[in-house]
Design a protein around this motif. Structure first.
Motif, PDB file in Angstrom:
ATOM      1  N   LYS A   1       0.830  -1.205   0.000  1.00  0.00           N
ATOM      2  CA  LYS A   1       0.000   0.000   0.000  1.00  0.00           C
ATOM      3  C   LYS A   1       0.867   1.259   0.000  1.00  0.00           C
ATOM      4  N   ILE A   2       1.925   1.254   0.813  1.00  0.00           N
ATOM      5  CA  ILE A   2       2.813   2.419   0.866  1.00  0.00           C
ATOM      6  C   ILE A   2       3.461   2.637  -0.494  1.00  0.00           C
ATOM      7  N   ARG A   3       3.992   1.585  -1.066  1.00  0.00           N
ATOM      8  CA  ARG A   3       4.698   1.703  -2.348  1.00  0.00           C
ATOM      9  C   ARG A   3       3.757   2.157  -3.456  1.00  0.00           C
ATOM     10  N   SER A   4       2.573   1.539  -3.532  1.00  0.00           N
ATOM     11  CA  SER A   4       1.627   1.911  -4.598  1.00  0.00           C
ATOM     12  C   SER A   4       1.155   3.352  -4.423  1.00  0.00           C
ATOM     13  N   SER A   5       0.987   3.809  -3.172  1.00  0.00           N
ATOM     14  CA  SER A   5       0.572   5.194  -2.920  1.00  0.00           C
ATOM     15  C   SER A   5       1.658   6.175  -3.346  1.00  0.00           C
ATOM     16  N   MET A   6       2.909   5.853  -3.038  1.00  0.00           N
ATOM     17  CA  MET A   6       3.997   6.735  -3.423  1.00  0.00           C
ATOM     18  C   MET A   6       4.135   6.808  -4.947  1.00  0.00           C
ATOM     19  N   LEU A   7       4.006   5.659  -5.611  1.00  0.00           N
ATOM     20  CA  LEU A   7       4.115   5.655  -7.067  1.00  0.00           C
ATOM     21  C   LEU A   7       2.956   6.401  -7.712  1.00  0.00           C
ATOM     22  N   ALA A   8       1.743   6.280  -7.144  1.00  0.00           N
ATOM     23  CA  ALA A   8       0.575   6.949  -7.715  1.00  0.00           C
ATOM     24  C   ALA A   8       0.668   8.467  -7.583  1.00  0.00           C
ATOM     25  N   LEU A   9       1.292   8.945  -6.504  1.00  0.00           N
ATOM     26  CA  LEU A   9       1.379  10.387  -6.253  1.00  0.00           C
ATOM     27  C   LEU A   9       2.673  11.020  -6.768  1.00  0.00           C
ATOM     28  N   LYS A  10       3.563  10.181  -7.266  1.00  0.00           N
ATOM     29  CA  LYS A  10       4.872  10.699  -7.684  1.00  0.00           C
ATOM     30  C   LYS A  10       4.818  11.241  -9.122  1.00  0.00           C
ATOM     31  N   PRO A  11       5.099  12.527  -9.338  1.00  0.00           N
ATOM     32  CA  PRO A  11       5.200  13.051 -10.697  1.00  0.00           C
ATOM     33  C   PRO A  11       6.401  12.433 -11.413  1.00  0.00           C
ATOM     34  N   ASP A  12       6.360  12.378 -12.730  1.00  0.00           N
ATOM     35  CA  ASP A  12       7.457  11.806 -13.501  1.00  0.00           C
ATOM     36  C   ASP A  12       8.763  12.510 -13.186  1.00  0.00           C
ATOM     37  N   HIS A  13       9.761  11.707 -12.832  1.00  0.00           N
ATOM     38  CA  HIS A  13      11.140  12.166 -12.639  1.00  0.00           C
ATOM     39  C   HIS A  13      11.293  13.171 -11.492  1.00  0.00           C
ATOM     40  N   GLU A  14      10.321  13.224 -10.592  1.00  0.00           N
ATOM     41  CA  GLU A  14      10.458  14.095  -9.427  1.00  0.00           C
ATOM     42  C   GLU A  14      10.504  13.249  -8.164  1.00  0.00           C
ATOM     43  N   GLU A  15      11.183  13.756  -7.152  1.00  0.00           N
ATOM     44  CA  GLU A  15      11.279  13.033  -5.897  1.00  0.00           C
ATOM     45  C   GLU A  15       9.958  13.097  -5.130  1.00  0.00           C
ATOM     46  N   ILE A  16       9.760  12.104  -4.256  1.00  0.00           N
ATOM     47  CA  ILE A  16       8.587  12.080  -3.383  1.00  0.00           C
ATOM     48  C   ILE A  16       9.031  11.572  -2.023  1.00  0.00           C
ATOM     49  N   ILE A  17       8.321  11.957  -0.985  1.00  0.00           N
ATOM     50  CA  ILE A  17       8.670  11.550   0.375  1.00  0.00           C
ATOM     51  C   ILE A  17       7.482  10.862   1.040  1.00  0.00           C
ATOM     52  N   GLY A  18       7.777   9.971   1.966  1.00  0.00           N
ATOM     53  CA  GLY A  18       6.759   9.324   2.783  1.00  0.00           C
ATOM     54  C   GLY A  18       7.248   9.230   4.215  1.00  0.00           C
ATOM     55  N   PHE A  19       6.310   9.091   5.160  1.00  0.00           N
ATOM     56  CA  PHE A  19       6.651   9.049   6.575  1.00  0.00           C
ATOM     57  C   PHE A  19       6.028   7.807   7.208  1.00  0.00           C
ATOM     58  N   ILE A  20       6.829   7.096   7.998  1.00  0.00           N
ATOM     59  CA  ILE A  20       6.332   5.947   8.758  1.00  0.00           C
ATOM     60  C   ILE A  20       6.699   6.184  10.223  1.00  0.00           C
ATOM     61  N   PHE A  21       5.768   5.891  11.116  1.00  0.00           N
ATOM     62  CA  PHE A  21       5.994   6.099  12.553  1.00  0.00           C
ATOM     63  C   PHE A  21       5.933   4.746  13.248  1.00  0.00           C
ATOM     64  N   CYS A  22       6.986   4.440  14.000  1.00  0.00           N
ATOM     65  CA  CYS A  22       7.211   3.071  14.473  1.00  0.00           C
ATOM     66  C   CYS A  22       7.394   2.981  15.981  1.00  0.00           C
ATOM     67  N   GLU A  23       7.026   1.810  16.515  1.00  0.00           N
ATOM     68  CA  GLU A  23       7.444   1.409  17.847  1.00  0.00           C
ATOM     69  C   GLU A  23       8.814   0.751  17.745  1.00  0.00           C
ATOM     70  N   LYS A  24       9.560   0.822  18.826  1.00  0.00           N
ATOM     71  CA  LYS A  24      10.887   0.209  18.885  1.00  0.00           C
ATOM     72  C   LYS A  24      10.846  -0.961  19.857  1.00  0.00           C
ATOM     73  N   GLN A  25      11.224  -2.145  19.383  1.00  0.00           N
ATOM     74  CA  GLN A  25      11.232  -3.339  20.217  1.00  0.00           C
ATOM     75  C   GLN A  25      12.659  -3.855  20.344  1.00  0.00           C
ATOM     76  N   ILE A  26      13.057  -4.192  21.575  1.00  0.00           N
ATOM     77  CA  ILE A  26      14.404  -4.702  21.836  1.00  0.00           C
ATOM     78  C   ILE A  26      14.272  -6.037  22.568  1.00  0.00           C
ATOM     79  N   ASP A  27      14.872  -7.100  22.010  1.00  0.00           N
ATOM     80  CA  ASP A  27      14.796  -8.392  22.674  1.00  0.00           C
ATOM     81  C   ASP A  27      15.968  -8.564  23.632  1.00  0.00           C
ATOM     82  N   HIS A  28      16.025  -9.733  24.315  1.00  0.00           N
ATOM     83  CA  HIS A  28      17.056  -9.892  25.344  1.00  0.00           C
ATOM     84  C   HIS A  28      18.442 -10.126  24.749  1.00  0.00           C
ATOM     85  N   PHE A  29      18.520 -10.288  23.419  1.00  0.00           N
ATOM     86  CA  PHE A  29      19.824 -10.316  22.751  1.00  0.00           C
ATOM     87  C   PHE A  29      20.243  -8.915  22.299  1.00  0.00           C
ATOM     88  N   GLN A  30      19.413  -7.914  22.653  1.00  0.00           N
ATOM     89  CA  GLN A  30      19.631  -6.507  22.269  1.00  0.00           C
ATOM     90  C   GLN A  30      19.452  -6.277  20.773  1.00  0.00           C
TER      91      GLN A  30
END
Length: 462
Positions: A14-43
């Motif tokens: 979904k992210i990739r298809s949305s970026m490609l659909a909104l991206k003008p030809d030969h112009e850059e586009i940006i996207g943002f993802i907001f994440c949780e950080k998980q650390i296991d006992h092996f760090q």
């Protein structure tokens, strides 16, 4: 220590298809993802996405083949909504011109360095900044994680696949062990992935033991076995290589399955055991250390807990089960079911009605409530019937599915629900779209549009 950004396949599509659909030809586009950080006992560190935003063209101050600038109003909204209010970590995705492997530019270095330091100075919890650069078709990429001072970064792994398995290129060049010589047809990489695959098996009875035996002989050596029960006489007709002496000596089911696997690999194995229920494990986060969760229990509550852990840690889950009933005319109906919900949500065992939440609640209810439920007909005192051959169909089919996924001829990104019906001798396959449920309380993932009110929708976010 391993650091990875894991985006479930359906979300990444979904992210990739949305970026490609909104991206003008030969112009850059940006996207943002907001994440949780998980650390296991092996760090080891995993970043798990919770929200994503792709700005539309009217969100940019400037957009060209060589760079872009988004409006400050958009930046302020993102900082307040996802960092200040939810304390998440941020991922910036942007494209570069061309189809070759992209490289971060000096402009990227300067901007990201300043932004990483800005995040540290602005928010007390010090969110992490990850940056990913793609070619204009969003096929080739590189990812990096900045330190909080904005002075340095390190390359990290980006995983948009169903399974996260590290493959060492040098290992793929090694000769396949003689024991697996007749599996060469599936490729060196296939055998390497099997040797690295880590399985958390919940339920080591009639189905779980057969599953472990089958998958172990295919080449899987790393296991976490979870089951609270001991072997009993009633188990011996459907547990491979189990004998009366084991029952008399009080073997637990987890030690019995460990014994099965150790007979295949006496030295080269890593088998951990937990003689407990899943909900009583002291550290359920240990599940996140394993690549695949397999639940082969005979109760609804343990399956519910397994599904909730799979959603929390965004790990693939396979649910195995059988059912036998005899109709009034004496005709038997027998079913073996293998269910794989999509990683990260879309539908799950609860919203797909693979498990019954009412039954799950009654299974852990106080005895007085359980007795009342029995009198009202909500619970059945008769133990569920089971036979070895039906369990074998279920377990071996699940192993075949894992084989197909790793060998590359089976795609389960949208999930899978297969039911074998005997004596009709037919496979019934549920279409995933009929199980999809964005409103599920457990796995429902609102589309990004649903994260904003009318004012924010004016920005044109997807």
């Amino acid at each position: 220590m391993k650091i990875s950004l894991h985006i479930p396949p359906q979300m990444w599509q979904k992210i990739r298809s949305s970026m490609l659909a909104l991206k003008p030809d030969h112009e850059e586009i940006i996207g943002f993802i907001f994440c949780e950080k998980q650390i296991d006992h092996f760090q080891n560190v995993r970043y798990i996405p919770k929200h994503w935003i792709i700005p539309s063209q009217d969100c940019y101050e400037y957009q060209s083949p060589s760079g872009l600038v988004v409006k400050q109003k958009l930046h302020h909204y993102l900082l307040e909504e996802y960092l200040q209010n939810q304390e998440l970590n941020v991922v910036h995705l942007h494209t570069h011109f061309g189809n070759q492997l992209p490289h971060f530019s000096s402009v990227d270095d300067r901007y990201e360095s300043e932004y990483a330091k800005f995040l540290t100075d602005t928010f007390t919890y010090q969110p992490d900044l990850i940056s990913g650069v793609f070619d204009e078709n969003l096929e080739n990429y590189q990812f990096r994680l900045w330190n909080h001072q904005g002075t340095d970064f390190q390359t990290i792994k980006f995983c948009p696949d169903w399974l996260e398995i590290e493959q060492n290129p040098s290992e793929s060049l090694e000769e396949i062990p003689l024991i697996f010589s007749r599996q060469k047809i599936f490729g060196q990489g296939f055998q390497t992935q099997l040797s690295q695959l880590k399985i958390a098996l919940i339920g080591c009875g009639g189905i779980g033991a057969l599953f472990a035996e089958n998958l172990g002989r295919l080449g899987v050596k790393n296991w976490l076995l979870i089951d609270p029960d001991d072997l009993e006489l009633v188990n011996l007709n459907r547990t491979p290589c189990a004998v009366l002496e084991m029952v008399k000596k009080g073997w637990s089911k987890v030690e019995y399955v460990k014994h099965l696997l150790s007979k295949i690999y006496p030295e080269d194995n890593n088998i951990m055991t937990q003689k407990t229920t899943l909900e009583q494990m002291e550290n359920s986060q240990e599940i996140a250390n394993y690549d695949l969760i397999v639940v082969a229990t005979d109760n609804h509550h343990s399956r519910q807990i397994a599904q909730e852990l799979a959603l929390k840690y965004q790990r693939p889950l396979i649910c195995l089960g059988t059912h036998i009933e005899v109709q009034s005319d004496g005709t038997p109906k027998m079913f073996a079911r293998i269910t794989i919900p999509p990683v990260g949500g879309g539908w799950c065992l609860m919203c797909g009605n693979i498990i019954n939440l009412q039954q799950s609640a009654l299974e852990i209810a106080p005895s007085v409530i359980t007795e009342l439920a029995n009198t009202r007909g909500y619970l059945d005192d008769v133990e569920a019937p089971a036979v070895f051959w039906l369990n074998s169909i279920c377990a071996s089919s699940a192993v075949g599915i894992i084989h197909g996924i790793l060998a590359g001829f089976l795609n389960v990104d949208e999930g899978l629900d297969w039911i074998y019906h005997f004596p009709a001798q037919e496979w019934l396959k549920t279409a995933p779209e009929y199980l999809h449920n964005e409103d599920c309380l457990f796995c429902g993932i609102p589309s990004p549009c649903q994260d904003q009110d009318s004012e924010e929708n004016d920005y044109g976010y997807l």
